[in-house]
Scaffold this active site. Structure first.
Site, PDB file in Angstrom:
ATOM      1  N   SER A 245       0.864  -1.187   0.000  1.00 46.41           N
ATOM      2  CA  SER A 245       0.000   0.000   0.000  1.00 46.41           C
ATOM      3  C   SER A 245       0.892   1.225   0.000  1.00 46.41           C
ATOM      4  CB  SER A 245      -0.846  -0.010   1.281  1.00 46.41           C
ATOM      5  OG  SER A 245      -1.477   1.232   1.500  1.00 46.41           O
TER       6      SER A 245
ATOM      7  N   TYR B  61      -2.295  -1.207  10.457  1.00 42.68           N
ATOM      8  CA  TYR B  61      -2.236  -1.350   8.992  1.00 42.68           C
ATOM      9  C   TYR B  61      -0.900  -0.821   8.462  1.00 42.68           C
ATOM     10  CZ  TYR B  61      -4.007  -1.119   4.148  1.00 42.68           C
ATOM     11  OH  TYR B  61      -4.193  -1.291   2.792  1.00 42.68           O
TER      12      TYR B  61
HETATM   13  P1  NAD Z   1     -11.504  -6.291  -0.023  1.00 44.66           P
HETATM   14  O1  NAD Z   1     -12.087  -6.204   1.369  1.00 44.66           O
HETATM   15  O2  NAD Z   1     -12.342  -5.918  -1.184  1.00 44.66           O
HETATM   16  O3  NAD Z   1     -10.938  -7.748  -0.266  1.00 44.66           O
HETATM   17  C1  NAD Z   1     -10.177  -8.388   0.712  1.00 44.66           C
HETATM   18  C2  NAD Z   1     -10.147  -9.854   0.393  1.00 44.66           C
HETATM   19  O4  NAD Z   1      -9.413 -10.503   1.430  1.00 44.66           O
HETATM   20  C3  NAD Z   1     -11.530 -10.506   0.373  1.00 44.66           C
HETATM   21  O5  NAD Z   1     -11.566 -11.496  -0.638  1.00 44.66           O
HETATM   22  C4  NAD Z   1     -11.630 -11.130   1.737  1.00 44.66           C
HETATM   23  O6  NAD Z   1     -12.516 -12.226   1.770  1.00 44.66           O
HETATM   24  C5  NAD Z   1     -10.190 -11.554   1.936  1.00 44.66           C
HETATM   25  N1  NAD Z   1      -9.868 -11.787   3.331  1.00 44.66           N
HETATM   26  C6  NAD Z   1     -10.084 -10.997   4.395  1.00 44.66           C
HETATM   27  N2  NAD Z   1      -9.693 -11.615   5.515  1.00 44.66           N
HETATM   28  C7  NAD Z   1      -9.185 -12.809   5.136  1.00 44.66           C
HETATM   29  C8  NAD Z   1      -8.647 -13.908   5.835  1.00 44.66           C
HETATM   30  N3  NAD Z   1      -8.549 -13.907   7.167  1.00 44.66           N
HETATM   31  N4  NAD Z   1      -8.241 -14.984   5.138  1.00 44.66           N
HETATM   32  C9  NAD Z   1      -8.378 -15.032   3.770  1.00 44.66           C
HETATM   33  N5  NAD Z   1      -8.896 -14.020   3.062  1.00 44.66           N
HETATM   34  C10 NAD Z   1      -9.297 -12.924   3.735  1.00 44.66           C
HETATM   35  O7  NAD Z   1     -10.168  -5.430   0.036  1.00 44.66           O
HETATM   36  P2  NAD Z   1      -9.253  -4.769  -1.122  1.00 44.66           P
HETATM   37  O8  NAD Z   1      -9.435  -3.309  -1.028  1.00 44.66           O
HETATM   38  O9  NAD Z   1      -9.430  -5.453  -2.405  1.00 44.66           O
HETATM   39  O10 NAD Z   1      -7.808  -5.074  -0.501  1.00 44.66           O
HETATM   40  C11 NAD Z   1      -6.970  -6.082  -1.003  1.00 44.66           C
HETATM   41  C12 NAD Z   1      -5.542  -5.757  -0.594  1.00 44.66           C
HETATM   42  O11 NAD Z   1      -5.159  -4.522  -1.175  1.00 44.66           O
HETATM   43  C13 NAD Z   1      -5.332  -5.628   0.914  1.00 44.66           C
HETATM   44  O12 NAD Z   1      -4.090  -6.200   1.285  1.00 44.66           O
HETATM   45  C14 NAD Z   1      -5.286  -4.140   1.108  1.00 44.66           C
HETATM   46  O13 NAD Z   1      -4.569  -3.756   2.251  1.00 44.66           O
HETATM   47  C15 NAD Z   1      -4.607  -3.697  -0.175  1.00 44.66           C
HETATM   48  N6  NAD Z   1      -4.820  -2.286  -0.515  1.00 44.66           N
HETATM   49  C16 NAD Z   1      -6.080  -1.817  -0.716  1.00 44.66           C
HETATM   50  C17 NAD Z   1      -6.225  -0.479  -1.023  1.00 44.66           C
HETATM   51  C18 NAD Z   1      -7.567   0.125  -1.282  1.00 44.66           C
HETATM   52  O14 NAD Z   1      -7.659   1.357  -1.350  1.00 44.66           O
HETATM   53  N7  NAD Z   1      -8.621  -0.666  -1.440  1.00 44.66           N
HETATM   54  C19 NAD Z   1      -5.124   0.367  -1.100  1.00 44.66           C
HETATM   55  C20 NAD Z   1      -3.860  -0.166  -0.882  1.00 44.66           C
HETATM   56  C21 NAD Z   1      -3.723  -1.500  -0.579  1.00 44.66           C
END
Ligand code: NAD
Length: 260
Positions: free
Chosen positions: A142, A155
């Site tokens: 991130s 985080y």
């Molecule tokens: P999201 O909530 O849409 O998806 C998260 C996924 O992780 C889901 O499929 C969920 O079921 C799964 N998950 C959660 N807990 C879990 C567990 N204990 N075991 C297995 N799977 C699990 O989130 P997203 O926004 O798509 O985020 C995905 C990644 O991207 C994360 O690591 C997040 O930190 C990173 N990220 C997101 C953003 C953003 O703005 N959305 C920015 C930077 C980084």
């Protein structure tokens, strides 16, 4: 590496992970779709990806907060497809609170899911990748792996940690045709971000639109959310032959946020 590669994407039933699974499937990889639940909907997502891209998929339940399940995910994937060529550590959760009020359970869960899970999956995947003559590891970090924001102590600690893990692993496997890199997105409008909005509204005493403009996109100079497809495209690039000499680094996709 085999002709048809096998890619595991943790947390791939939603958001960024789902887009990465789709992109790797479109590129011809067999895909292991993962989350912590085991619902008909989870299996349907894997089936849809297989049908759409004419590749094979498997939905494998594994809770990324549990070390044994992280390692079992890799073993079960190898058993199902015969190899593990690409590992994308994407599963992640968020919680927003001042550090002195941060719930201990939330801290532990964020460190386990956003950081320690990658240690376990990487440790289990590397021997398989070495045996196969190479592999690719991409950790979805991130902008918060590079800079910080208040109220996100766990985080930010986990995301800074995963960049350290990325660089360390990269050096350890550099002679094995395995690369380990990270992608650092800014704000991507996914369910994870959507879920932060009420907390941010409460913490900052602002309405939804003001939180989006003043808090979330305040740091993103383009004032536009990153798309899941853009994160998936960078991940796909890091898994491509063109990226063979990219190792131990990250690609920022944050509209210029971390340039400040
Ligand atoms: P999201 O909530 O849409 O998806 C998260 C996924 O992780 C889901 O499929 C969920 O079921 C799964 N998950 C959660 N807990 C879990 C567990 N204990 N075991 C297995 N799977 C699990 O989130 P997203 O926004 O798509 O985020 C995905 C990644 O991207 C994360 O690591 C997040 O930190 C990173 N990220 C997101 C953003 C953003 O703005 N959305 C920015 C930077 C980084």
């Amino acid at each position: 590496m085999p002709n048809v590669k096998t890619a595991i994407v943790t947390g791939s039933t939603s958001g960024i992970g789902l887009a990465i699974a789709e992109a790797l499937a479109a590129d011809g990889c067999n895909i292991v779709v993962n989350s912590f639940s085991d619902t008909p909907q989870d299996h349907a997502i894997a089936k849809q990806i297989a049908e759409k891209h004419k590749i094979e998929t498997a939905y494998i339940k594994a809770d990324m907060s549990k070390p044994d399940e992280c390692r079992a995910l890799i073993a079960k994937s190898a058993e199902r497809f015969g190899s593990v060529d690409i590992l994308v550590n994407n599963a992640g959760i968020q919680h927003v609170a001042p550090v002195e009020e941060f719930p201990i359970g939330k801290w532990d869960a964020i460190i386990a899911i956003n950081l320690s899970s990658a240690f376990h999956t990487i440790a289990a995947a590397i021997p398989l990748m070495k045996a196969n003559g190479g592999g690719r590891i991409v950790n979805i970090a991130s902008a918060h792996g590079l800079v910080t924001s208040p109220f996100k102590s766990a985080y930010v600690a986990a995301k800074h940690g995963i960049l350290g893990l990325t660089k360390t692993v990269a050096l350890e496997v550099a002679r094995d045709r395995i690369t380990c890199n990270a992608v650092c997105p800014g704000y991507v409008l996914t369910p994870l971000v959507e879920a932060q909005i009420p907390d941010q509204m409460k913490t900052h005493k602002m309405d939804r639109e003001t939180v989006i403009r003043e808090i979330m996109l305040a740091k993103q100079p383009t004032k536009e959310f990153v798309t899941v497809e853009q994160v998936a495209a960078a991940t796909l690039y890091l898994c491509s032959p063109a990226a063979a000499q990219i190792n131990g680094t990250h690609i920022s996709i944050d509209g210029g946020w971390t340039a400040e």
